[in-house]
Design a protein around this motif. Structure first.
Motif, PDB file in Angstrom:
ATOM      1  N   LEU A  14       0.861  -1.177   0.000  1.00 37.64           N
ATOM      2  CA  LEU A  14       0.000   0.000   0.000  1.00 37.64           C
ATOM      3  C   LEU A  14       0.899   1.229   0.000  1.00 37.64           C
ATOM      4  O   LEU A  14       1.539   1.540   1.004  1.00 37.64           O
ATOM      5  CB  LEU A  14      -0.923  -0.006   1.221  1.00 37.64           C
ATOM      6  CG  LEU A  14      -1.939   1.144   1.299  1.00 37.64           C
ATOM      7  CD1 LEU A  14      -2.896   1.107   0.112  1.00 37.64           C
ATOM      8  CD2 LEU A  14      -2.718   1.075   2.618  1.00 37.64           C
ATOM      9  N   LYS A  15       0.964   1.913  -1.130  1.00 40.73           N
ATOM     10  CA  LYS A  15       1.851   3.061  -1.270  1.00 40.73           C
ATOM     11  C   LYS A  15       1.278   4.296  -0.580  1.00 40.73           C
ATOM     12  O   LYS A  15       1.997   5.073   0.064  1.00 40.73           O
ATOM     13  CB  LYS A  15       2.063   3.369  -2.756  1.00 40.73           C
ATOM     14  CG  LYS A  15       2.744   2.261  -3.533  1.00 40.73           C
ATOM     15  CD  LYS A  15       4.219   2.239  -3.252  1.00 40.73           C
ATOM     16  CE  LYS A  15       4.954   1.360  -4.239  1.00 40.73           C
ATOM     17  NZ  LYS A  15       6.420   1.426  -4.057  1.00 40.73           N
ATOM     18  N   SER A  16      -0.013   4.486  -0.746  1.00 42.40           N
ATOM     19  CA  SER A  16      -0.732   5.598  -0.146  1.00 42.40           C
ATOM     20  C   SER A  16      -2.218   5.255  -0.212  1.00 42.40           C
ATOM     21  O   SER A  16      -2.599   4.220  -0.772  1.00 42.40           O
ATOM     22  CB  SER A  16      -0.447   6.914  -0.881  1.00 42.40           C
ATOM     23  OG  SER A  16      -0.838   6.822  -2.242  1.00 42.40           O
ATOM     24  N   LYS A  17      -3.042   6.088   0.336  1.00 41.47           N
ATOM     25  CA  LYS A  17      -4.475   5.814   0.326  1.00 41.47           C
ATOM     26  C   LYS A  17      -4.961   5.539  -1.088  1.00 41.47           C
ATOM     27  O   LYS A  17      -4.766   6.338  -1.995  1.00 41.47           O
ATOM     28  CB  LYS A  17      -5.237   7.007   0.912  1.00 41.47           C
ATOM     29  CG  LYS A  17      -6.738   6.780   1.017  1.00 41.47           C
ATOM     30  CD  LYS A  17      -7.453   7.948   1.658  1.00 41.47           C
ATOM     31  CE  LYS A  17      -7.595   9.105   0.688  1.00 41.47           C
ATOM     32  NZ  LYS A  17      -8.480  10.174   1.223  1.00 41.47           N
ATOM     33  N   GLY A  18      -5.560   4.375  -1.279  1.00 46.84           N
ATOM     34  CA  GLY A  18      -6.107   4.014  -2.570  1.00 46.84           C
ATOM     35  C   GLY A  18      -5.114   3.485  -3.581  1.00 46.84           C
ATOM     36  O   GLY A  18      -5.507   3.090  -4.688  1.00 46.84           O
ATOM     37  N   ASP A  19      -3.835   3.442  -3.234  1.00 46.15           N
ATOM     38  CA  ASP A  19      -2.787   3.036  -4.180  1.00 46.15           C
ATOM     39  C   ASP A  19      -2.115   1.744  -3.701  1.00 46.15           C
ATOM     40  O   ASP A  19      -1.132   1.773  -2.974  1.00 46.15           O
ATOM     41  CB  ASP A  19      -1.757   4.152  -4.327  1.00 46.15           C
ATOM     42  CG  ASP A  19      -0.702   3.833  -5.385  1.00 46.15           C
ATOM     43  OD1 ASP A  19      -0.899   2.876  -6.154  1.00 46.15           O
ATOM     44  OD2 ASP A  19       0.323   4.548  -5.439  1.00 46.15           O
ATOM     45  N   LEU A  20      -2.670   0.623  -4.108  1.00 44.03           N
ATOM     46  CA  LEU A  20      -2.143  -0.690  -3.758  1.00 44.03           C
ATOM     47  C   LEU A  20      -1.452  -1.274  -4.979  1.00 44.03           C
ATOM     48  O   LEU A  20      -2.040  -1.380  -6.052  1.00 44.03           O
ATOM     49  CB  LEU A  20      -3.288  -1.606  -3.300  1.00 44.03           C
ATOM     50  CG  LEU A  20      -2.930  -3.030  -2.872  1.00 44.03           C
ATOM     51  CD1 LEU A  20      -1.977  -3.011  -1.670  1.00 44.03           C
ATOM     52  CD2 LEU A  20      -4.195  -3.815  -2.532  1.00 44.03           C
ATOM     53  N   GLN A  21      -0.184  -1.657  -4.824  1.00 49.16           N
ATOM     54  CA  GLN A  21       0.612  -2.148  -5.958  1.00 49.16           C
ATOM     55  C   GLN A  21       1.353  -3.418  -5.586  1.00 49.16           C
ATOM     56  O   GLN A  21       1.642  -3.661  -4.405  1.00 49.16           O
ATOM     57  CB  GLN A  21       1.633  -1.096  -6.397  1.00 49.16           C
ATOM     58  CG  GLN A  21       1.060   0.238  -6.838  1.00 49.16           C
ATOM     59  CD  GLN A  21       2.150   1.211  -7.271  1.00 49.16           C
ATOM     60  OE1 GLN A  21       3.267   0.800  -7.628  1.00 49.16           O
ATOM     61  NE2 GLN A  21       1.836   2.498  -7.250  1.00 49.16           N
ATOM     62  N   LEU A  22       1.660  -4.224  -6.595  1.00 49.75           N
ATOM     63  CA  LEU A  22       2.542  -5.367  -6.412  1.00 49.75           C
ATOM     64  C   LEU A  22       3.964  -4.908  -6.681  1.00 49.75           C
ATOM     65  O   LEU A  22       4.244  -4.232  -7.679  1.00 49.75           O
ATOM     66  CB  LEU A  22       2.165  -6.504  -7.350  1.00 49.75           C
ATOM     67  CG  LEU A  22       0.806  -7.160  -7.096  1.00 49.75           C
ATOM     68  CD1 LEU A  22       0.561  -8.273  -8.103  1.00 49.75           C
ATOM     69  CD2 LEU A  22       0.719  -7.694  -5.673  1.00 49.75           C
ATOM     70  N   GLU A  23       4.861  -5.278  -5.783  1.00 55.83           N
ATOM     71  CA  GLU A  23       6.235  -4.780  -5.856  1.00 55.83           C
ATOM     72  C   GLU A  23       7.198  -5.882  -5.425  1.00 55.83           C
ATOM     73  O   GLU A  23       6.922  -6.627  -4.477  1.00 55.83           O
ATOM     74  CB  GLU A  23       6.356  -3.579  -4.921  1.00 55.83           C
ATOM     75  CG  GLU A  23       7.727  -2.976  -4.783  1.00 55.83           C
ATOM     76  CD  GLU A  23       7.715  -1.809  -3.797  1.00 55.83           C
ATOM     77  OE1 GLU A  23       8.259  -1.975  -2.685  1.00 55.83           O
ATOM     78  OE2 GLU A  23       7.157  -0.742  -4.135  1.00 55.83           O
ATOM     79  N   GLU A  24       8.309  -5.987  -6.124  1.00 56.47           N
ATOM     80  CA  GLU A  24       9.313  -6.967  -5.728  1.00 56.47           C
ATOM     81  C   GLU A  24      10.227  -6.371  -4.657  1.00 56.47           C
ATOM     82  O   GLU A  24      10.697  -5.242  -4.787  1.00 56.47           O
ATOM     83  CB  GLU A  24      10.156  -7.406  -6.923  1.00 56.47           C
ATOM     84  CG  GLU A  24      11.169  -8.487  -6.568  1.00 56.47           C
ATOM     85  CD  GLU A  24      11.975  -8.982  -7.757  1.00 56.47           C
ATOM     86  OE1 GLU A  24      12.915  -9.781  -7.545  1.00 56.47           O
ATOM     87  OE2 GLU A  24      11.673  -8.550  -8.894  1.00 56.47           O
ATOM     88  N   ARG A  25      10.451  -7.137  -3.612  1.00 55.15           N
ATOM     89  CA  ARG A  25      11.350  -6.730  -2.540  1.00 55.15           C
ATOM     90  C   ARG A  25      12.315  -7.869  -2.230  1.00 55.15           C
ATOM     91  O   ARG A  25      12.034  -9.027  -2.557  1.00 55.15           O
ATOM     92  CB  ARG A  25      10.567  -6.346  -1.279  1.00 55.15           C
ATOM     93  CG  ARG A  25       9.760  -5.060  -1.427  1.00 55.15           C
ATOM     94  CD  ARG A  25       9.272  -4.554  -0.086  1.00 55.15           C
ATOM     95  NE  ARG A  25       8.582  -3.272  -0.192  1.00 55.15           N
ATOM     96  CZ  ARG A  25       8.167  -2.577   0.864  1.00 55.15           C
ATOM     97  NH1 ARG A  25       8.360  -3.037   2.096  1.00 55.15           N
ATOM     98  NH2 ARG A  25       7.559  -1.414   0.684  1.00 55.15           N
ATOM     99  N   PRO A  26      13.424  -7.574  -1.579  1.00 55.78           N
ATOM    100  CA  PRO A  26      14.371  -8.646  -1.241  1.00 55.78           C
ATOM    101  C   PRO A  26      13.736  -9.687  -0.327  1.00 55.78           C
ATOM    102  O   PRO A  26      12.873  -9.371   0.489  1.00 55.78           O
ATOM    103  CB  PRO A  26      15.504  -7.894  -0.518  1.00 55.78           C
ATOM    104  CG  PRO A  26      15.379  -6.475  -0.976  1.00 55.78           C
ATOM    105  CD  PRO A  26      13.921  -6.237  -1.202  1.00 55.78           C
ATOM    106  N   ILE A  27      14.172 -10.927  -0.480  1.00 54.94           N
ATOM    107  CA  ILE A  27      13.697 -11.981   0.414  1.00 54.94           C
ATOM    108  C   ILE A  27      14.347 -11.758   1.777  1.00 54.94           C
ATOM    109  O   ILE A  27      15.572 -11.677   1.881  1.00 54.94           O
ATOM    110  CB  ILE A  27      14.063 -13.369  -0.138  1.00 54.94           C
ATOM    111  CG1 ILE A  27      13.342 -13.604  -1.468  1.00 54.94           C
ATOM    112  CG2 ILE A  27      13.692 -14.462   0.879  1.00 54.94           C
ATOM    113  CD1 ILE A  27      13.740 -14.890  -2.157  1.00 54.94           C
ATOM    114  N   PRO A  28      13.552 -11.621   2.832  1.00 54.79           N
ATOM    115  CA  PRO A  28      14.133 -11.352   4.154  1.00 54.79           C
ATOM    116  C   PRO A  28      14.860 -12.570   4.708  1.00 54.79           C
ATOM    117  O   PRO A  28      14.614 -13.706   4.291  1.00 54.79           O
ATOM    118  CB  PRO A  28      12.908 -11.004   5.002  1.00 54.79           C
ATOM    119  CG  PRO A  28      11.774 -11.727   4.349  1.00 54.79           C
ATOM    120  CD  PRO A  28      12.082 -11.705   2.871  1.00 54.79           C
TER     121      PRO A  28
END
Length: 352
Positions: A14-28
């Motif tokens: 959730l980037k900001s209100k109303g802005d939900l995106q799929l994003e790649e992040r490092p595997i923890p």
């Protein structure tokens, strides 16, 4: 961990209100006392939808991008130092709230009230709607082989029902009123039944959800068609043949809370589960002179083991609550479905 070198960790952010995106992040990577999970099932909660549409819940305000999701289960694929209760390959349910473990609330057994609680997908803490997620091992619960990942994810809302029924004191022979037949109202219904309540009435404005409640074992379903709280309370008593001694309010709507107070038997208990406006007007004198106890609940504590036992023993079947399932790459569609309730949606599940 080398097996994961070519894997991607796709997260619902959730980037900001109303802005939900799929994003790649490092595997923890799991730290001391932690495990790395390959997430399998994540349920969408009303709070997830609220953060998405409003950007805040009360004092918890989204100020930076946050991974969503807190109703989750997965498989252990990595183990940090000091973990003795879990091993690679274990299937687990994740209790999303991790307290400090050292304050007076934690030591007193009410860790849900810990002022330093870190709860998944509650700003600023990232959640678990991702391919991979790290969590403290002592807040992961091993699932028996016959309990599915979906059922493991549903231990989270079921724990709310367990805590609500414990706070209300539901036991053998209790006569229970549940206001609101949404997902939380329905898990309260299932839990009250498992606790031995002899009569359970549930109210809602949605006839479709009342039909589901009937299928799940409600004794009476009551369609709300009046704004007169006193009149509705009288209807409830007539239908039940008595006043409920335990009322569990799950909508957060002021009229429902007022009705709950009027409906509850003198000397009874009303538990507030639903969260609505921060300030409301209540018939407090009516509650006071009739000694109707009004109790709040905040999430749950020490309830996951009970919820797991209820599911694994067959005392509670949560599977009928799941009405829709989506893959992670269809997360936006899943959130839209959960928001609108289209198609009779109750619990929407995402499989990663």
């Amino acid at each position: 961990m080398s097996l994961l070198e070519n894997e991607k960790n796709i997260c619902a952010v959730l980037k900001s209100k109303g802005d939900l995106q799929l994003e790649e992040r490092p595997i923890p990577k799991p730290g001391n006392g932690e495990v790395l999970l390959a997430v399998k099932s994540v349920g969408i909660c009303g709070s997830d939808v609220h953060y998405w549409t409003h950007g805040r819940i009360g004092d918890f305000v989204l100020k930076a991008p946050m991974i969503m999701g807190h109703e989750s289960s997965g498989e252990v694929i990595g183990v940090g130092e000091g973990v003795a209760n879990l091993k690679i390959g274990d299937r687990v349910a994740v209790e999303p709230g991790v307290p400090c473990r050292t304050c007076s609330y934690c030591k007193g057994g009410r860790y849900n009230l810990c002022l330093d609680m870190k709860f998944c997908a509650t700003p600023p803490i990232d959640g678990s709607l991702a391919n991979y997620y790290v969590h403290p091992a002592d807040f992961c619960y091993k699932l028996p082989d016959h309990v599915t990942f979906d059922e493991g994810a549903l231990l989270e809302p079921l724990s709310v029902g367990v805590h609500a029924c414990q706070r209300a004191g539901v036991s053998l022979g209790s006569k229970v009123l549940i206001c609101g037949a949404g997902p939380i109202g329905l898990v309260c219904l299932l839990t009250a039944k498992a606790c031995g309540a002899s009569t359970i009435a549930i109210t809602d404005i949605d006839s479709g959800r009342l039909e589901v409640a009937k299928q799940l074992g409600a004794t009476y379903t009551i369609h709300v068609n009046t704004r007169d709280c006193r009149e509705l309370a009288n209807q409830i008593s007539e239908i039940m043949g008595c006043q409920p001694d335990k009322t569990i309010e799950c909508s957060g709507a002021q009229p429902a809370i007022t009705t709950g107070i009027f409906a509850t038997r003198s000397g009874g208990v009303m538990v507030l589960v639903g969260l609505g406006a921060p300030e409301i007007v209540l018939p407090i004198v009516d509650a006071s002179v009739r000694e109707v106890d009004i109790r709040g609940i905040f999430r749950y504590c020490n309830c996951y083991p009970v919820a797991l036992e209820m599911v694994s023993s067959g005392a509670v079947d949560v599977k009928p609550l799941i009405t829709h399932s989506y893959k992670l790459h269809h997360t936006i569609d899943a959130f839209e479905r959960a928001k609108t309730g289209e198609g009779g949606a109750i619990k929407v599940m995402i499989h990663t």
